[in-house]
Every structure is written in C-alpha cells, then in structure tokens.
Design a protein around this motif. Structure first.
Motif, mmCIF file in Angstrom:
data_model
loop_
_atom_site.group_PDB
_atom_site.id
_atom_site.type_symbol
_atom_site.label_atom_id
_atom_site.label_comp_id
_atom_site.label_asym_id
_atom_site.label_seq_id
_atom_site.Cartn_x
_atom_site.Cartn_y
_atom_site.Cartn_z
ATOM 1 N N MET A 170 15.300 -64.660 19.256
ATOM 2 C CA MET A 170 14.080 -65.467 19.426
ATOM 3 C C MET A 170 12.881 -64.533 19.622
ATOM 4 S SD MET A 170 13.085 -68.316 22.292
ATOM 5 C CE MET A 170 13.731 -69.643 21.304
ATOM 6 N N THR A 190 9.862 -73.119 23.115
ATOM 7 C CA THR A 190 11.126 -73.472 23.755
ATOM 8 C C THR A 190 10.901 -73.832 25.206
ATOM 9 O OG1 THR A 190 12.311 -71.977 22.295
ATOM 10 C CG2 THR A 190 13.451 -72.651 24.293
ATOM 11 N N PHE A 191 10.160 -72.998 25.921
ATOM 12 C CA PHE A 191 9.941 -73.224 27.339
ATOM 13 C C PHE A 191 9.152 -74.507 27.571
ATOM 14 C CE2 PHE A 191 9.944 -68.331 27.849
ATOM 15 C CZ PHE A 191 11.310 -68.321 27.676
ATOM 16 N N PHE A 203 11.009 -77.824 28.424
ATOM 17 C CA PHE A 203 11.861 -77.971 29.589
ATOM 18 C C PHE A 203 11.347 -78.895 30.679
ATOM 19 C CE2 PHE A 203 13.627 -73.399 28.933
ATOM 20 C CZ PHE A 203 14.232 -73.824 27.772
ATOM 21 N N ALA A 209 9.287 -68.390 21.898
ATOM 22 C CA ALA A 209 9.746 -68.745 23.239
ATOM 23 C C ALA A 209 8.810 -69.719 23.923
ATOM 24 C CB ALA A 209 9.881 -67.482 24.090
ATOM 25 N N ARG A 268 20.792 -75.355 24.689
ATOM 26 C CA ARG A 268 21.140 -76.091 23.460
ATOM 27 C C ARG A 268 22.415 -76.904 23.683
ATOM 28 N NH1 ARG A 268 20.853 -76.912 18.081
ATOM 29 N NH2 ARG A 268 22.762 -76.785 16.837
ATOM 30 N N HIS A 289 14.623 -64.004 30.759
ATOM 31 C CA HIS A 289 15.955 -64.268 30.236
ATOM 32 C C HIS A 289 16.793 -65.008 31.269
ATOM 33 C CE1 HIS A 289 17.129 -60.817 32.708
ATOM 34 N NE2 HIS A 289 16.107 -60.189 32.165
ATOM 35 N N SER A 292 21.856 -66.286 25.923
ATOM 36 C CA SER A 292 20.463 -66.471 26.304
ATOM 37 C C SER A 292 20.272 -67.827 26.963
ATOM 38 C CB SER A 292 19.544 -66.366 25.078
ATOM 39 O OG SER A 292 19.642 -67.539 24.287
ATOM 40 N N GLU A 333 18.107 -69.970 26.094
ATOM 41 C CA GLU A 333 17.934 -70.940 25.006
ATOM 42 C C GLU A 333 19.291 -71.398 24.483
ATOM 43 O OE1 GLU A 333 14.632 -68.571 25.835
ATOM 44 O OE2 GLU A 333 16.433 -67.798 24.854
ATOM 45 N N ASP A 334 20.270 -70.458 24.433
ATOM 46 C CA ASP A 334 21.617 -70.831 24.024
ATOM 47 C C ASP A 334 22.197 -71.874 24.971
ATOM 48 O OD1 ASP A 334 21.671 -69.047 21.889
ATOM 49 O OD2 ASP A 334 22.482 -67.418 23.103
ATOM 50 N N PHE A 382 7.665 -69.991 31.641
ATOM 51 C CA PHE A 382 9.094 -70.111 31.889
ATOM 52 C C PHE A 382 9.349 -70.677 33.280
ATOM 53 C CE2 PHE A 382 12.997 -68.123 33.519
ATOM 54 C CZ PHE A 382 13.907 -68.363 32.515
#
Length: 553
Positions: A1, A9-10, A13, A6, A331, A74, A325, A327-328, A156
C-alpha cells in the motif's frame, strides 16, 4: 500500500472503531480495580504504587507512545497505542487521576534511505541526512515528508478513536521545550559517555557523541565527534561537512540527541510516567533509564511486549515483508477482533497471520457475551471486552457467528454479501443489513476471507461406496424431518446416521461430511449449519456432491 492510498483506507475506519469515545462511561469500585488481575490493571496498580497515590506536579499522569515517521503507521503502531490505552483506562478507574496520552513523532531524525513506495524519489534522495521535517514531501501535499507522515499517523489514530495529544520532536526542539534538558546533557556529558561507550564497538567509540549537531551549511543531522563543549554557554564545537570548525548552541533545534539519549531526555523533559516498547528494546530502555537518572529524572514504568511471528514462526521483519498489515486484518476481521488479539497475552510471542483472524472475531463475541452474563462486577474487569471498550461494551451480538458465516460462504460459493444475506434472512427474518450492521460487517469479512483463503484451498472428496451409502442415508433422514426441526434435532439425526453406518469414531464421520460437502477437513456443527443453510438446500448439496460435481480428489 502506498502512503497516499493509506489515507483513504484509514478514513473508512471511524464508524467501526472500538475506541470511539475513549473515556470510560462505566465507573467501577476502586477496591475491585485494586484487586483485578487482568494485565492492564496489574500495570495500573504498579504505576499507582510508584506514584504513591500522589498526582504529579504537572497535574496529570502522562502515558507516551513513540513513532518513527519514515513510513506508514502499521499494525504494531495500533498494538502499542491500543495496549497503552487499555492501561490508561484501568489506571483512571483505579485512581481517579487525570491522564494524558502523548503520541510522539521522532520527526527530527535524519532520513537514512529513500523508501521504495514513494513517488519523486530523486526529490527525496537529494535531502538524505536532513531531518524528516526538512525533507520535501514527495506527494506534494504537505510542507515536508515528515509532516505528510505525521498527518497519516494522526489520521490513523483518529480513525480508531484514540484520545491523544500529538507531539513533534522538531517542534519540541525548535520551540525550546527541550532546552533545559539539553543544557543538563552538556552538564553531565562525561557521565553519559561513560554509560554509552562500553556498549559500542571500538571504531564507533572514536566518533560517538550523544549530541548530533545540525549542520548550519547543509541542514543535515551530523554523526560527528564533538570536539569540545561549554556547558555554561550550552554550546558545542564540531567539524562541519565543509571542513570548517563550528561552534553553535545545542538549543533551539540546532542539535538533537542520539536516540537512546533522546529517549531518556524526553522522559525527563516531559516527565513521562508510563511507556511501552517491544521486547527487542529492553537493553535500550535500560540504557536510557540510566541516562534519565543521570539527568536528574527517572525511567517511567514500562511494559516490554513480545514481538509478532509470521506464519512460519519467524520474527516479523519490515524488510522481509513477512507480516500482516492492519489493512489486511481489517479486510477479514473487525477492529474489535484486532484489539482482542492485542489484549491477549502481550508478553507471549504470537503468530500474526491470516489464519488467526476468524477465531479472534468469534472469540470477541464470546467475550462480549460473557461480559454481559457475568454475575459479579469483579469478573467483568477480567473480561477482554471491558478493556476493548473502556468498561462499556455494547449489548447484543449477531445472530450468526463468523465461523458459521465462513462455512455458509463455502457451501454456497459466495461471491458477494447478498448471497449470504439470502440465507440469513430466512433463518432470522428480523435481521437486515440495516438492523444488524455488525452482522453485515461480518458477512463482508466472511466473503472476503472465503474468496481469498478458503476457495483456493478447497479439495472435495468423492466418497467410496460405504461412505456414499451413509451420506445418502443422511439426505433421506433430513427429508423426513419436520419443517420446524431444531438445530439439536438435526444434529441428533446426523449422529444417528453416522453410528448406524459403522462410524465408531464420529469425528471421522464429520470429517467425511466436511470433505465431501464443503471441500475442507474442518467445519461447523452440522445441526446449526443445516438449519441455517436449509434442509432442502443441504439435500441438494449432498446430491450434487455425490454426483461428482465438486470432487477434486
């Protein structure tokens, strides 16, 4: 990523984080908190003992986490802040004292190498050695590379609802927040050198200094010997990159400290009371503790957590990329399940890989159920749900567990959430994605996990004649059951068929069903699964399996 990706992605949340509204709503009896055995309470009790029940002169108890902003936040970043937050909450309940959590960014460190996952690498390469906050932002969105990564850190932490104050090393150094402590470093320079030099190799000893001057000509953070110093004037003399001898103050951001000395100086300057770190940093923490005492302060209470292992049991390495990660994880599993993973046995090395996620998701709901079923307040303090949600876990749980959803996805080869919801609404008519948002999240996780990990590994078995007869008998028995048969009644029928067909070891019978019908060696409690999947659908699944439509072995 990439760093840019990122941010998106963040940003997804906030609506699902377990740390929103960080302050505990439920207040517990302090006598119970003083006797609680969960590790965050044990840490809180030790900290309270150290403070001897007295609020520090600064007016609050300070918790700190550190961050090196040369890359993305991370999963370890999450773990450290989540665990520290758990101790902080326990401490507040135990003592009633006000607290703060500082997220400290070491952004004045010199950039040592160009990250592989950024654009405009030549722009950054030309600034090697400069503080991260003096390196141009390769993304062009912030004043510096350090500012860009600090913004990602704050996004984050904000996304997970953590309550914290952000501090930048560059700002602290340049604004003079560390000036008094830096003067003390010069006053006790020789004592610090006596601590550090024995820990270094012979060649490094010749050039080592706890103080790193910032070059007035290039702006780089220099790893050069200090030729002399004047503690009264707070100045140092060193050779600059152009060969000239320079005398300049250590204050005002014109110098910074080597990291072990820097860690100690920060503890003293900010009066930090508690900080966690990885087990690999225990020797460094011990050295920094000695330096802190030399500076007239003391090492904060600490907690050395174990490091994570990969699928093969090897230590996770950023350079190897053998880790999982954040993100992993998100998911395939919820933030609450990730918080549970961080809560459990932090002093034991644990595998951090994809196959731990399903159990963590189901275990979270089991703990949530146990919290609300507890008949004594003391028991709730030992429950991970208390610590994940700051003493106020939500009520209720989805009508279908995550493992069952995974098995359902496997049975119907689910490509998207709507397929699973078709079965769920028949099993629980009142449930919809709108009325059961937690369940809808689990459905999405289950589809993702099935598609990425279960489906590629499915290996269906074609039964022999005796096995085929047993499975055909099961289909017949299912067809004879009344429409309102319970999961227990269905389970009993499955048992009886296995016994009647010579399966003395019923584990072998269930393993056969899993391999023939689901293409896997392990699976669900069959009665509950059949009730959810539907008896007609299960009979059709049996017919297709026996017809060889799935068999791969």
């Amino acid at each position: 990523m990439t760093l840019a990706a990122a941010a998106h992605t963040f940003a997804a949340f906030p609506s699902i984080n377990p740390f929103a509204g960080m302050r505990p709503i439920m207040t517990v009896d302090r006598r119970l908190a003083a006797e609680a055995k969960a590790w965050p309470f044990k840490e809180a009790q030790d900290l309270a003992k150290r403070l001897d029940g007295k609020l520090p002169a600064k007016g609050y108890v300070l918790f700190e986490t550190g961050y090196g902003p040369s890359g993305l936040p991370h999963i370890g970043t999450f773990g450290e802040v989540a665990r520290t937050t758990m101790v902080r909450r326990a401490f507040e309940q135990l003592t009633g004292m006000p607290t703060k959590l500082i997220a400290f960014s070491d952004d004045m460190d010199g950039l040592r190498k160009v990250p592989d996952n950024i654009p405009n690498q030549e722009l950054v390469r030309g600034a090697l050695g400069k503080p991260l906050t003096a390196v141009p932002d390769p993304f062009g969105t912030h004043a510096s590379f350090g500012a860009h990564n600090n913004a990602r850190l704050r996004a984050f932490l904000d996304a997970f609802g953590f309550d914290y104050e952000f501090r930048s090393a560059t700002d602290c150094y340049r604004a003079g927040a560390f000036d008094d402590a830096l003067r003390r470093v010069l006053e006790r320079y020789d004592e610090i050198m006596k601590v550090m030099l024995p820990t270094l190799g012979e060649e490094r000893q010749k050039t080592y200094s706890p103080i790193l001057p910032v070059s007035p000509s290039t702006g780089r953070v220099l790893q050069v010997p200090i030729l002399s110093y004047d503690a009264a004037a707070a100045t140092i003399v060193f050779q600059d990159e152009d060969g000239t001898t320079v005398e300049q103050p250590v204050t005002g951001g014109r110098a910074k400290l080597q990291w072990k000395a820097d860690w100690a100086m920060r503890w003293v300057a900010l009066d930090v009371d508690y900080e966690m770190y990885g087990k690999d940093l225990i020797p460094s923490a011990e050295l920094s503790g000695k330096i802190a005492r030399i500076l007239g302060g003391r090492q904060p209470n600490g907690f050395a957590y174990e490091l994570f292992l990969d699928a093969e049991g090897q230590k996770i390495s950023k350079s190897k990329g053998n880790g999982l990660s954040i993100e992993d994880w998100l998911r395939y599993g919820s933030p609450e399940s990730l918080s549970l993973f961080m809560f459990q046995q932090p002093k034991r090395a644990k595998r951090l890989y994809f196959d731990v996620i399903p159990r963590a998701v189901d275990d979270y709901y089991a703990h949530l159920r146990g919290f609300h079923a507890a008949d004594e307040p003391a028991k709730t303090l030992e429950n991970p749900a208390w610590h994940i949600h700051g003493g106020n876990p939500p009520a209720g749980e989805p009508p279908v567990g995550f493992s069952m959803l995974l098995n359902l996805a496997s049975a119907c080869n689910a490509e998207d959430k709507s397929v699973l919801w078709g079965f769920i609404t028949r099993y629980a008519p009142e449930a919809t994605p709108e009325t059961q948002p937690d369940l809808d999240r689990l459905v999405g996780y289950a589809v993702n996990y099935y598609q990425d990990f279960v489906k590629p590994q499915k290996r269906y078995k074609l039964p022999d004649a005796a096995e085929r007869a047993a499975i055909e008998a099961l289909a017949a028995r299912l067809g004879d059951l009344p429409a309102d048969a319970t999961a227990e009644a269905i389970q009993d029928e499955v048992y009886e068929v296995g016994k009647a067909h010579g399966f003395e070891n019923l584990r072998a019978w269930f393993k056969l069903l899993y391999e023939v019908l689901l293409g896997q060696e392990q699976g669900p409690r069959m009665g509950s699964f059949i009730q959810l999947y539907g008896r007609p659908e299960t009979i059709r699944l049996i017919e297709d399996a026996l017809a060889g439509k799935f068999a791969t072995a």
